[in-house]
Design an enzyme around this catalytic site. Structure first.
Site, mmCIF file in Angstrom:
data_model
loop_
_atom_site.group_PDB
_atom_site.id
_atom_site.type_symbol
_atom_site.label_atom_id
_atom_site.label_comp_id
_atom_site.label_asym_id
_atom_site.label_seq_id
_atom_site.Cartn_x
_atom_site.Cartn_y
_atom_site.Cartn_z
ATOM 1 N N ASP A 46 9.902 -1.570 24.392
ATOM 2 C CA ASP A 46 10.824 -2.057 23.358
ATOM 3 C C ASP A 46 10.114 -2.384 22.048
ATOM 4 O O ASP A 46 10.725 -2.903 21.124
ATOM 5 C CB ASP A 46 11.597 -3.279 23.848
ATOM 6 C CG ASP A 46 10.688 -4.462 24.165
ATOM 7 O OD1 ASP A 46 9.454 -4.288 24.108
ATOM 8 O OD2 ASP A 46 11.220 -5.554 24.459
ATOM 9 N N GLU A 48 7.512 -4.506 21.642
ATOM 10 C CA GLU A 48 6.769 -5.766 21.636
ATOM 11 C C GLU A 48 5.279 -5.507 21.828
ATOM 12 O O GLU A 48 4.881 -4.610 22.555
ATOM 13 C CB GLU A 48 7.276 -6.688 22.748
ATOM 14 C CG GLU A 48 8.637 -7.289 22.474
ATOM 15 C CD GLU A 48 9.030 -8.303 23.539
ATOM 16 O OE1 GLU A 48 8.202 -8.565 24.444
ATOM 17 O OE2 GLU A 48 10.152 -8.824 23.472
ATOM 18 N N GLN A 106 3.850 -9.009 -3.441
ATOM 19 C CA GLN A 106 4.933 -9.994 -3.557
ATOM 20 C C GLN A 106 4.318 -11.387 -3.679
ATOM 21 O O GLN A 106 4.467 -12.239 -2.821
ATOM 22 C CB GLN A 106 5.854 -9.894 -2.344
ATOM 23 C CG GLN A 106 6.514 -8.526 -2.194
ATOM 24 C CD GLN A 106 7.429 -8.449 -0.992
ATOM 25 O OE1 GLN A 106 8.210 -9.365 -0.725
ATOM 26 N NE2 GLN A 106 7.340 -7.362 -0.243
ATOM 27 N N ASP A 181 -2.754 -0.577 -16.446
ATOM 28 C CA ASP A 181 -1.714 -1.480 -16.945
ATOM 29 C C ASP A 181 -2.370 -2.760 -17.449
ATOM 30 O O ASP A 181 -3.548 -3.015 -17.198
ATOM 31 C CB ASP A 181 -0.664 -1.805 -15.862
ATOM 32 C CG ASP A 181 -1.275 -2.326 -14.577
ATOM 33 O OD1 ASP A 181 -2.200 -3.166 -14.660
ATOM 34 O OD2 ASP A 181 -0.851 -1.891 -13.495
ATOM 35 N N LYS A 204 2.091 0.558 -19.811
ATOM 36 C CA LYS A 204 3.258 1.231 -19.223
ATOM 37 C C LYS A 204 4.457 0.306 -19.237
ATOM 38 O O LYS A 204 4.326 -0.910 -19.075
ATOM 39 C CB LYS A 204 2.951 1.692 -17.798
ATOM 40 C CG LYS A 204 2.670 0.567 -16.796
ATOM 41 C CD LYS A 204 2.317 1.124 -15.433
ATOM 42 C CE LYS A 204 2.043 -0.003 -14.427
ATOM 43 N NZ LYS A 204 1.603 0.498 -13.130
ATOM 44 N N ASP A 234 -0.450 3.857 -4.379
ATOM 45 C CA ASP A 234 0.585 3.985 -3.354
ATOM 46 C C ASP A 234 1.135 5.415 -3.346
ATOM 47 O O ASP A 234 0.619 6.283 -2.677
ATOM 48 C CB ASP A 234 1.679 2.953 -3.597
ATOM 49 C CG ASP A 234 2.634 2.815 -2.424
ATOM 50 O OD1 ASP A 234 2.567 3.656 -1.503
ATOM 51 O OD2 ASP A 234 3.445 1.879 -2.412
ATOM 52 N N ALA A 236 1.117 7.287 -6.063
ATOM 53 C CA ALA A 236 0.267 7.969 -7.059
ATOM 54 C C ALA A 236 1.029 8.506 -8.258
ATOM 55 O O ALA A 236 0.450 9.201 -9.091
ATOM 56 C CB ALA A 236 -0.553 9.094 -6.409
ATOM 57 N N GLY A 237 2.305 8.177 -8.378
ATOM 58 C CA GLY A 237 3.073 8.650 -9.525
ATOM 59 C C GLY A 237 2.550 8.095 -10.836
ATOM 60 O O GLY A 237 2.316 8.837 -11.801
ATOM 61 N N THR A 238 2.359 6.768 -10.894
ATOM 62 C CA THR A 238 1.854 6.129 -12.108
ATOM 63 C C THR A 238 0.443 6.600 -12.419
ATOM 64 O O THR A 238 0.098 6.867 -13.578
ATOM 65 C CB THR A 238 1.862 4.595 -11.937
ATOM 66 O OG1 THR A 238 3.203 4.167 -11.692
ATOM 67 C CG2 THR A 238 1.340 3.905 -13.179
#
Length: 339
Positions: A46, A48, A106, A181, A204, A234, A236-238
């Site tokens: 399951d 766990e 976050q 950035d 950006k 992540d 890789a777009g930026t």
């Protein structure tokens, strides 16, 4: 408290090759075989998670090696449950070695009614019985303040500096360090100081998360070999867009040095097709076969610096000494020649 004889390490399933590499490095430095504590970390039908430790750890100084990378929730639960198993087995001290700290993005409330998930994760780790955390390149330095226990945050920049001095020998005067950035300026500036290189910024502006609306280069990058410095890549777009903008502004070449290669979704394909000549990441996150097979992606090992940091923590000596190139050069066995 029982006399602690030697450090003992145990690993979850998140990055077992890195854990084994750290154990090998410790064996090499100490001249004594240091292996991973034998354990069973598996899942029931399951989903766990179940952990069973097969060796006596009573009174031992335990180090759990487990990055909380994708799947973040499963790897985090493995870490917590391994800690509980060790605590109930009377381990003297438990240190969580988290090469990549998940949920680090976050770290604050960006809008009303949103969580600070990295603080929640910190509370969970402390509540499980972890007494010290060893990590690398936290997304935000203030996350160390979320813990009421010691946190050692290693930096990839000294290792990157050694690599750059080797890879770009004879071209150091052409280098331009670039922050992708404004938020990453402090990280890029620190590496720029090490290399005595100028600093540029790609400003950006996002319409929404995951999308970049506009990019502007601050600084003159014409005829420069640009090195983009960041803590994680992540999708890789930026990153690929920033490389394009730099080339459009006259850069001679673009390379990237990123601490954590999350490499989600189309990341490998984007990097392979991008104008970047190379992307250098560490193995803090276990690289996929696609990442290892990409022609313009290179992986720098972090096992040497983590092995030394674990030994320093066990011995009660300085971890911050590992921030200096003079200390790292011999640790990396001459891989990068000292100045």
């Amino acid at each position: 408290m029982p006399n602690i004889q030697e450090p003992k390490m145990i690993s979850g399933n998140a990055n077992l090759p890195l854990a084994k590499a750290i154990a090998r490095r410790m064996s090499l430095h100490r001249g004594v075989h240091t292996g991973l504590v034998e354990a069973r970390v598996e899942r029931f039908n399951d989903g766990e998670i179940f952990v069973e430790v097969f060796e006596n750890v009573r009174g031992e100084d335990m180090f759990i090696i487990q990055p909380t990378s994708n799947p973040a929730n499963d790897n985090l639960m493995e870490l917590l449950i391994m800690c509980d198993a060790l605590r109930r087995s009377s381990a003297a001290r438990i240190t969580a070695v988290i090469p990549y700290f998940g949920y680090a993005r976050q770290d604050r409330r960006t809008k009303a009614r949103t969580p600070i998930s990295s603080k929640l994760v910190a509370n969970m780790l402390v509540g499980a019985g972890i007494e010290r955390v060893l990590t690398m390149d936290l997304h935000a330095a203030q996350i160390q303040g979320f813990f009421d226990i010691p946190v050692d945050n290693l930096y990839a920049s000294p290792v990157f500096a050694l690599d750059i001095k080797t890879q770009f020998a004879g071209r150091m005067d052409e280098l331009m360090i670039v922050s992708p950035d404004v938020g990453g300026v402090a990280r890029a500036r620190e590496l720029a100081k090490r290399l005595e290189a100028p600093l540029s910024i790609v400003d950006k502006r996002r319409e929404k998360a995951g999308e970049v609306a506009e990019m502007t280069v601050i600084g003159d990058v014409k005829d420069k070999v640009c090195l983009i410095i960041d803590d994680m890549v992540d999708t890789a777009g930026t990153l690929c867009k920033a490389a394009e903008v730099l080339m459009e502004n006259g850069a001679k070449e673009v390379h990237s040095y990123i601490s954590h290669g999350v490499m989600s979704g189309p990341a490998v394909e984007r990097v392979t097709k991008s104008v970047m000549k190379s992307l250098v990441i560490t193995d803090s996150i276990q690289p996929s076969e696609g990442v290892k097979g990409a022609p313009n992606i290179r992986i720098v090992p972090v096992a040497p610096i983590f092995a030394q940091a674990i030994m320093n923590i066990w011995n009660g000596t300085s971890v911050s000494s590992l921030f200096e190139a003079d200390t790292l050069s011999p640790i990396y066995d001459g891989m990068y020649a000292a100045e």
